[in-house]
Design a protein around this motif. Structure first.
Motif, PDB file in Angstrom:
ATOM      1  N   GLY A  47      59.704 -69.142 -69.550  1.00  0.00           N
ATOM      2  CA  GLY A  47      58.330 -68.713 -69.290  1.00  0.00           C
ATOM      3  C   GLY A  47      58.295 -67.645 -68.208  1.00  0.00           C
ATOM      4  N   ALA A  48      57.162 -67.561 -67.528  1.00  0.00           N
ATOM      5  CA  ALA A  48      56.994 -66.562 -66.465  1.00  0.00           C
ATOM      6  C   ALA A  48      58.059 -66.734 -65.373  1.00  0.00           C
ATOM      7  CB  ALA A  48      55.596 -66.661 -65.873  1.00  0.00           C
ATOM      8  N   SER A  49      58.379 -67.979 -65.024  1.00  0.00           N
ATOM      9  CA  SER A  49      59.427 -68.232 -64.023  1.00  0.00           C
ATOM     10  C   SER A  49      60.772 -67.707 -64.508  1.00  0.00           C
ATOM     11  CB  SER A  49      59.553 -69.727 -63.730  1.00  0.00           C
ATOM     12  OG  SER A  49      58.402 -70.213 -63.122  1.00  0.00           O
ATOM     13  N   GLY A  50      61.034 -67.898 -65.779  1.00  0.00           N
ATOM     14  CA  GLY A  50      62.286 -67.431 -66.353  1.00  0.00           C
ATOM     15  C   GLY A  50      62.386 -65.919 -66.368  1.00  0.00           C
ATOM     16  N   GLN A  51      61.263 -65.253 -66.618  1.00  0.00           N
ATOM     17  CA  GLN A  51      61.272 -63.787 -66.592  1.00  0.00           C
ATOM     18  C   GLN A  51      61.583 -63.277 -65.182  1.00  0.00           C
ATOM     19  OE1 GLN A  51      57.555 -62.554 -68.357  1.00  0.00           O
ATOM     20  NE2 GLN A  51      57.950 -63.773 -70.190  1.00  0.00           N
ATOM     21  N   ARG A  55      64.996 -61.183 -63.736  1.00  0.00           N
ATOM     22  CA  ARG A  55      64.979 -59.991 -62.867  1.00  0.00           C
ATOM     23  C   ARG A  55      65.789 -60.234 -61.597  1.00  0.00           C
ATOM     24  NH1 ARG A  55      59.592 -60.139 -64.586  1.00  0.00           N
ATOM     25  NH2 ARG A  55      58.803 -60.752 -62.536  1.00  0.00           N
ATOM     26  N   MET A  56      65.708 -61.442 -61.064  1.00  0.00           N
ATOM     27  CA  MET A  56      66.476 -61.773 -59.863  1.00  0.00           C
ATOM     28  C   MET A  56      67.974 -61.697 -60.154  1.00  0.00           C
ATOM     29  SD  MET A  56      64.035 -64.936 -58.654  1.00  0.00           S
ATOM     30  CE  MET A  56      64.943 -65.452 -57.205  1.00  0.00           C
ATOM     31  N   LEU A  57      68.372 -62.240 -61.290  1.00  0.00           N
ATOM     32  CA  LEU A  57      69.780 -62.178 -61.675  1.00  0.00           C
ATOM     33  C   LEU A  57      70.222 -60.734 -61.890  1.00  0.00           C
ATOM     34  CD1 LEU A  57      69.859 -65.192 -64.162  1.00  0.00           C
ATOM     35  CD2 LEU A  57      71.037 -65.055 -61.957  1.00  0.00           C
ATOM     36  N   ALA A  58      69.401 -59.946 -62.575  1.00  0.00           N
ATOM     37  CA  ALA A  58      69.739 -58.542 -62.833  1.00  0.00           C
ATOM     38  C   ALA A  58      69.923 -57.771 -61.535  1.00  0.00           C
ATOM     39  CB  ALA A  58      68.657 -57.891 -63.699  1.00  0.00           C
ATOM     40  N   LEU A  62      73.827 -59.763 -62.744  1.00  0.00           N
ATOM     41  CA  LEU A  62      74.077 -60.889 -63.643  1.00  0.00           C
ATOM     42  C   LEU A  62      72.963 -60.978 -64.689  1.00  0.00           C
ATOM     43  CD1 LEU A  62      75.073 -63.596 -60.985  1.00  0.00           C
ATOM     44  CD2 LEU A  62      76.620 -62.245 -62.421  1.00  0.00           C
ATOM     45  N   ASP A  63      73.245 -61.704 -65.749  1.00  0.00           N
ATOM     46  CA  ASP A  63      72.222 -62.000 -66.747  1.00  0.00           C
ATOM     47  C   ASP A  63      72.533 -63.360 -67.353  1.00  0.00           C
ATOM     48  OD1 ASP A  63      74.244 -61.684 -68.701  1.00  0.00           O
ATOM     49  OD2 ASP A  63      73.622 -59.656 -69.180  1.00  0.00           O
ATOM     50  N   ARG A  64      71.744 -63.771 -68.337  1.00  0.00           N
ATOM     51  CA  ARG A  64      71.905 -65.102 -68.920  1.00  0.00           C
ATOM     52  C   ARG A  64      73.247 -65.311 -69.616  1.00  0.00           C
ATOM     53  NH1 ARG A  64      67.423 -68.671 -69.687  1.00  0.00           N
ATOM     54  NH2 ARG A  64      65.712 -67.898 -68.450  1.00  0.00           N
ATOM     55  N   SER A  65      73.911 -64.243 -69.995  1.00  0.00           N
ATOM     56  CA  SER A  65      75.230 -64.411 -70.622  1.00  0.00           C
ATOM     57  C   SER A  65      76.333 -64.567 -69.578  1.00  0.00           C
ATOM     58  CB  SER A  65      75.537 -63.225 -71.548  1.00  0.00           C
ATOM     59  OG  SER A  65      75.705 -62.049 -70.797  1.00  0.00           O
ATOM     60  N   HIS A 151      62.305 -71.755 -55.825  1.00  0.00           N
ATOM     61  CA  HIS A 151      62.129 -71.797 -57.275  1.00  0.00           C
ATOM     62  C   HIS A 151      61.319 -70.569 -57.692  1.00  0.00           C
ATOM     63  CE1 HIS A 151      60.888 -73.152 -61.233  1.00  0.00           C
ATOM     64  NE2 HIS A 151      61.777 -74.113 -61.151  1.00  0.00           N
ATOM     65  N   PRO A 152      61.666 -69.933 -58.805  1.00  0.00           N
ATOM     66  CA  PRO A 152      60.888 -68.767 -59.242  1.00  0.00           C
ATOM     67  C   PRO A 152      59.387 -69.048 -59.406  1.00  0.00           C
ATOM     68  CG  PRO A 152      62.937 -68.902 -60.471  1.00  0.00           C
ATOM     69  CD  PRO A 152      62.844 -70.151 -59.651  1.00  0.00           C
ATOM     70  N   ALA A 153      59.004 -70.247 -59.820  1.00  0.00           N
ATOM     71  CA  ALA A 153      57.575 -70.564 -59.949  1.00  0.00           C
ATOM     72  C   ALA A 153      56.881 -70.475 -58.588  1.00  0.00           C
ATOM     73  CB  ALA A 153      57.384 -71.957 -60.555  1.00  0.00           C
TER      74      ALA A 153
END
Length: 180
Positions: A47-51, A55-58, A62-65, A151-153
């Motif tokens: 969701g919005a937290s995941g988006q 961006r934080m990982l990028a 880093l990314d989800r892979s 937490h991103p939320a």
């Protein structure tokens, strides 16, 4: 996890939200519990937290892979409420074993609930974030460095704290690069 029926949350959730990403990744991120979007899609942080997390990982390359993402509790609590202590306690052996099997180089604990569950620390996340702590279980070959952060939320609700989370993620990047 799919065969386990000992937690009542499983009966009210649509799906078990187990994990996403690369189980051989150096970084494992652990949140609290799935929300509505995660429950619907069966993946953590979509969701919005995941988006925001993406961006934080990028921002640190880093990314989800290249990371592995999960939650302490794999089922959405009704109405997106916080998991109750008894529910966390029932799920704790699963997340502990999950971390042992992945055996990452470092953990990123997203929010106070994940920190409380995995590090048994009740201090406010604002006091714990930004400091490396050791996560250990008897079945791990060595303690795993863990970075508590917001937490991103929470960051979506309190954008001024993004600067602190940015510092935490930079510390993770330095650890991965062998600098910190």
């Amino acid at each position: 996890m799919e065969a386990y029926d000992g937690c009542a949350l499983k009966r009210t959730a649509q799906r078990t939200v187990f994990a996403d990403g690369n189980p051989q990744a150096a970084v494992m991120l652990v949140g609290e519990a799935p929300g509505a979007d995660e429950d619907q899609q069966g993946l953590p942080f979509v969701g919005a937290s995941g988006q925001l997390l993406n961006r934080m990982l990028a921002s640190i390359g880093l990314d989800r892979s290249s990371v592995y993402i999960t939650n302490v509790v794999p089922w959405r609590p009704p109405g997106n409420r916080k998991p109750e202590p008894g529910e966390v306690e029932l799920c704790l052996p699963f997340i502990q074993r999950h971390i042992e099997l992945v055996d990452p180089q470092c953990l990123v604990l997203l929010g106070g609930a994940a920190v409380a569950a995995l590090l048994a620390r009740q201090d406010a996340i604002s006091r714990l974030r930004g400091r490396w702590m050791d996560y250990a279980t008897p079945r791990l070959p060595r303690p795993i460095p863990a970075m508590p952060t917001y937490h991103p939320a929470y960051l979506l609700r309190t954008p001024l704290q993004k600067r602190e989370a940015w510092r935490d993620f930079l510390a993770v990047r330095k650890r991965l690069d062998g600098i910190g």
